[in-house]
Structures are given as C-alpha cells and as structure tokens.
Write a protein that holds these residues in place. Sequence first.
Motif, PDB file in Angstrom:
ATOM      1  N   TRP A  46       0.804  -1.229   0.000  1.00 44.15           N
ATOM      2  CA  TRP A  46       0.000   0.000   0.000  1.00 44.15           C
ATOM      3  C   TRP A  46       0.834   1.275   0.000  1.00 44.15           C
ATOM      4  O   TRP A  46       0.465   2.249  -0.627  1.00 44.15           O
ATOM      5  CB  TRP A  46      -0.916   0.014   1.228  1.00 44.15           C
ATOM      6  CG  TRP A  46      -1.731  -1.225   1.371  1.00 44.15           C
ATOM      7  CD1 TRP A  46      -2.896  -1.530   0.708  1.00 44.15           C
ATOM      8  CD2 TRP A  46      -1.449  -2.337   2.222  1.00 44.15           C
ATOM      9  NE1 TRP A  46      -3.362  -2.769   1.101  1.00 44.15           N
ATOM     10  CE2 TRP A  46      -2.490  -3.290   2.036  1.00 44.15           C
ATOM     11  CE3 TRP A  46      -0.438  -2.638   3.125  1.00 44.15           C
ATOM     12  CZ2 TRP A  46      -2.529  -4.505   2.715  1.00 44.15           C
ATOM     13  CZ3 TRP A  46      -0.472  -3.845   3.801  1.00 44.15           C
ATOM     14  CH2 TRP A  46      -1.507  -4.761   3.589  1.00 44.15           C
ATOM     15  N   TRP A  47       1.933   1.270   0.746  1.00 45.05           N
ATOM     16  CA  TRP A  47       2.690   2.488   1.007  1.00 45.05           C
ATOM     17  C   TRP A  47       4.002   2.495   0.242  1.00 45.05           C
ATOM     18  O   TRP A  47       4.706   1.479   0.182  1.00 45.05           O
ATOM     19  CB  TRP A  47       2.979   2.621   2.494  1.00 45.05           C
ATOM     20  CG  TRP A  47       1.738   2.670   3.332  1.00 45.05           C
ATOM     21  CD1 TRP A  47       1.077   1.609   3.888  1.00 45.05           C
ATOM     22  CD2 TRP A  47       0.982   3.833   3.681  1.00 45.05           C
ATOM     23  NE1 TRP A  47      -0.034   2.040   4.567  1.00 45.05           N
ATOM     24  CE2 TRP A  47      -0.128   3.401   4.463  1.00 45.05           C
ATOM     25  CE3 TRP A  47       1.129   5.198   3.421  1.00 45.05           C
ATOM     26  CZ2 TRP A  47      -1.064   4.301   4.976  1.00 45.05           C
ATOM     27  CZ3 TRP A  47       0.204   6.083   3.931  1.00 45.05           C
ATOM     28  CH2 TRP A  47      -0.882   5.628   4.702  1.00 45.05           C
ATOM     29  N   SER A  55       3.336   7.923  -0.417  1.00 41.91           N
ATOM     30  CA  SER A  55       2.073   7.723  -1.119  1.00 41.91           C
ATOM     31  C   SER A  55       1.419   6.417  -0.693  1.00 41.91           C
ATOM     32  O   SER A  55       2.083   5.462  -0.314  1.00 41.91           O
ATOM     33  CB  SER A  55       2.293   7.721  -2.637  1.00 41.91           C
ATOM     34  OG  SER A  55       3.239   6.741  -3.014  1.00 41.91           O
ATOM     35  N   ALA A  56       0.099   6.411  -0.742  1.00 35.66           N
ATOM     36  CA  ALA A  56      -0.684   5.228  -0.383  1.00 35.66           C
ATOM     37  C   ALA A  56      -1.702   4.968  -1.475  1.00 35.66           C
ATOM     38  O   ALA A  56      -2.329   5.899  -1.999  1.00 35.66           O
ATOM     39  CB  ALA A  56      -1.389   5.447   0.950  1.00 35.66           C
ATOM     40  N   LYS A  57      -1.880   3.682  -1.799  1.00 35.65           N
ATOM     41  CA  LYS A  57      -2.840   3.297  -2.829  1.00 35.65           C
ATOM     42  C   LYS A  57      -3.493   1.985  -2.435  1.00 35.65           C
ATOM     43  O   LYS A  57      -2.832   1.084  -1.903  1.00 35.65           O
ATOM     44  CB  LYS A  57      -2.135   3.148  -4.185  1.00 35.65           C
ATOM     45  CG  LYS A  57      -3.084   2.885  -5.341  1.00 35.65           C
ATOM     46  CD  LYS A  57      -2.338   2.889  -6.661  1.00 35.65           C
ATOM     47  CE  LYS A  57      -3.315   2.669  -7.815  1.00 35.65           C
ATOM     48  NZ  LYS A  57      -2.608   2.692  -9.119  1.00 35.65           N
ATOM     49  N   SER A  58      -4.785   1.884  -2.680  1.00 33.06           N
ATOM     50  CA  SER A  58      -5.523   0.675  -2.323  1.00 33.06           C
ATOM     51  C   SER A  58      -4.948  -0.547  -3.032  1.00 33.06           C
ATOM     52  O   SER A  58      -4.538  -0.472  -4.191  1.00 33.06           O
ATOM     53  CB  SER A  58      -7.000   0.825  -2.711  1.00 33.06           C
ATOM     54  OG  SER A  58      -7.572   1.929  -2.053  1.00 33.06           O
ATOM     55  N   GLY A  85      -5.495  11.874  -4.433  1.00 33.43           N
ATOM     56  CA  GLY A  85      -5.165  11.115  -5.630  1.00 33.43           C
ATOM     57  C   GLY A  85      -6.433  10.704  -6.358  1.00 33.43           C
ATOM     58  O   GLY A  85      -7.390  11.478  -6.465  1.00 33.43           O
ATOM     59  N   SER A  91      -9.330   9.308   4.055  1.00 29.80           N
ATOM     60  CA  SER A  91      -8.089   9.131   4.792  1.00 29.80           C
ATOM     61  C   SER A  91      -8.170   9.942   6.074  1.00 29.80           C
ATOM     62  O   SER A  91      -9.238  10.428   6.444  1.00 29.80           O
ATOM     63  CB  SER A  91      -6.907   9.585   3.917  1.00 29.80           C
ATOM     64  OG  SER A  91      -5.672   9.407   4.579  1.00 29.80           O
ATOM     65  N   LEU A 180      -5.187   4.669   5.181  1.00 29.62           N
ATOM     66  CA  LEU A 180      -5.682   4.299   3.861  1.00 29.62           C
ATOM     67  C   LEU A 180      -6.938   3.473   4.125  1.00 29.62           C
ATOM     68  O   LEU A 180      -6.861   2.356   4.625  1.00 29.62           O
ATOM     69  CB  LEU A 180      -4.646   3.470   3.103  1.00 29.62           C
ATOM     70  CG  LEU A 180      -5.080   2.915   1.752  1.00 29.62           C
ATOM     71  CD1 LEU A 180      -5.302   4.043   0.739  1.00 29.62           C
ATOM     72  CD2 LEU A 180      -4.048   1.931   1.215  1.00 29.62           C
ATOM     73  N   GLU A 185     -11.431   2.289  -3.539  1.00 28.91           N
ATOM     74  CA  GLU A 185     -10.379   2.428  -4.535  1.00 28.91           C
ATOM     75  C   GLU A 185      -9.908   3.867  -4.437  1.00 28.91           C
ATOM     76  O   GLU A 185     -10.653   4.794  -4.760  1.00 28.91           O
ATOM     77  CB  GLU A 185     -10.932   2.143  -5.942  1.00 28.91           C
ATOM     78  CG  GLU A 185     -11.272   0.694  -6.210  1.00 28.91           C
ATOM     79  CD  GLU A 185     -10.041  -0.164  -6.468  1.00 28.91           C
ATOM     80  OE1 GLU A 185      -8.925   0.419  -6.535  1.00 28.91           O
ATOM     81  OE2 GLU A 185     -10.189  -1.377  -6.587  1.00 28.91           O
ATOM     82  N   SER A 187      -6.233   6.735  -3.761  1.00 29.90           N
ATOM     83  CA  SER A 187      -4.818   6.995  -3.503  1.00 29.90           C
ATOM     84  C   SER A 187      -4.681   8.390  -2.895  1.00 29.90           C
ATOM     85  O   SER A 187      -5.525   9.268  -3.120  1.00 29.90           O
ATOM     86  CB  SER A 187      -3.988   6.897  -4.789  1.00 29.90           C
ATOM     87  OG  SER A 187      -4.416   7.844  -5.745  1.00 29.90           O
ATOM     88  N   SER A 189      -1.347  11.181  -1.227  1.00 36.16           N
ATOM     89  CA  SER A 189       0.076  11.409  -1.015  1.00 36.16           C
ATOM     90  C   SER A 189       0.296  12.376   0.136  1.00 36.16           C
ATOM     91  O   SER A 189      -0.507  13.288   0.351  1.00 36.16           O
ATOM     92  CB  SER A 189       0.721  11.979  -2.284  1.00 36.16           C
ATOM     93  OG  SER A 189       0.617  11.071  -3.361  1.00 36.16           O
TER      94      SER A 189
END
Length: 198
Positions: A46-47, A55-58, A85, A91, A180, A185, A187, A189
């Motif tokens: 994720w990170w 940055s973090a994204k599912s 994002g 978040s 997160l 879905e 993202s 930062s």
Amino acid sequence: MRSKLLAFTIAFMMSGLLVQAQNVKMKKIFDGKSFRGWVEPDNNIWWKAENGVLSAKSGPERKGSILWTEKPYEDFIVQADFKFGEGTVDSGIFLRTDKQQIQIGISGSLKRDMTCSPYIPGKGYPVEAEGVKELLKHNDWNTMKVQAKGSVYTVWLNEQKVMTYTSDNAIEKGPIGLQLHPKNEMSISFRNIKVASL
C-alpha cells in the motif's frame, strides 16, 4: 466584572495556544525515501516512500492500511502536506489511537467531504470544521496542522484555524497514524511530515 475577567482569561489562554502552535520547533518524521521511524505493515503493498513523497494506494482486495509512527506521543503538533489522488479519497490522521481521527477527504458514512473534522467511532463527527470548502485545494497540495493537547484537538488548514474539539475519551499517549481506508479504490500522497512534542 467577573464576566469580563473570564472572557479576558479565555481569550488569553486561546492566544497562548495559538502562539504555542505557531512557534514550536517541528522535527521531520519522514525522510522522503524510507520508512525509518514508521512501522511498515507486513507484506506492504500500500505504502511507497520515494522522491520526498509518502504515497498510499488501495490494494486489489481493498483491505486498507494504517501507517503508524514507531514513537508514541503525548501532547504534540503534527503537520503534513497532503494531496488527493484517484478514486474516493477517505483518509485521515489518527491521534494516539485508531479511535481518534482527523478526517481527510470523503466520509464513508456521510458521503461528503469532512476534511479537518474529528471522527470518533460511536460518535461520528461531533463537530464539523468551518471554512474548509473555501480553503481546500482538490488538485494541489494542502497543509494540515493538528494540535493534540490533552483532550483538546485544534486543526489548521492552509494556515487557517478551522476546528477545535474537546474529546471525552481521548487517551494520554500513543503513536500517530496515517490512514488508507478499507473498501475504497483510492490513492493519497503526503510530504513534509513533521511533529513537535509540547
């Protein structure tokens, strides 16, 4: 006379808190390239830490994740730049526990942006930050500053004070976390993450 004295005392105390929040020495807790000082989740998908940005994204299963500081804090100020994002960004910054949060982005329960408002499980959003709509930049970096002094949380967005809340179930000491959110879905930062102990 008493009411005037009381009003003066409250104003003096609030101005003292503001001066304290503006004048403390902040220390970077993100070096821009690694998870040093943070508890990186097991099997981290994720990170990502690179080029000065966290940055973090599912992930594919949308389980979500919390990135915690290694160090616990009592009274503190945390400041970070954040940038939305893709997707439905939900978040926040956790204060000493995952039961006390300052929201960033869309509330899953209210289905609208509640950035800078406190979310407390069982209480929802007990207060709503003011003036955020005019201050928040959806396509650029924003700066959030959060002061946690005892049970009192104060939040600034892009240098403007937007919220103060007194929690009746704050805990005394714990780490700071970045969220997160699961089931989304999305993202987000972060950069320039700093903390000062009070």
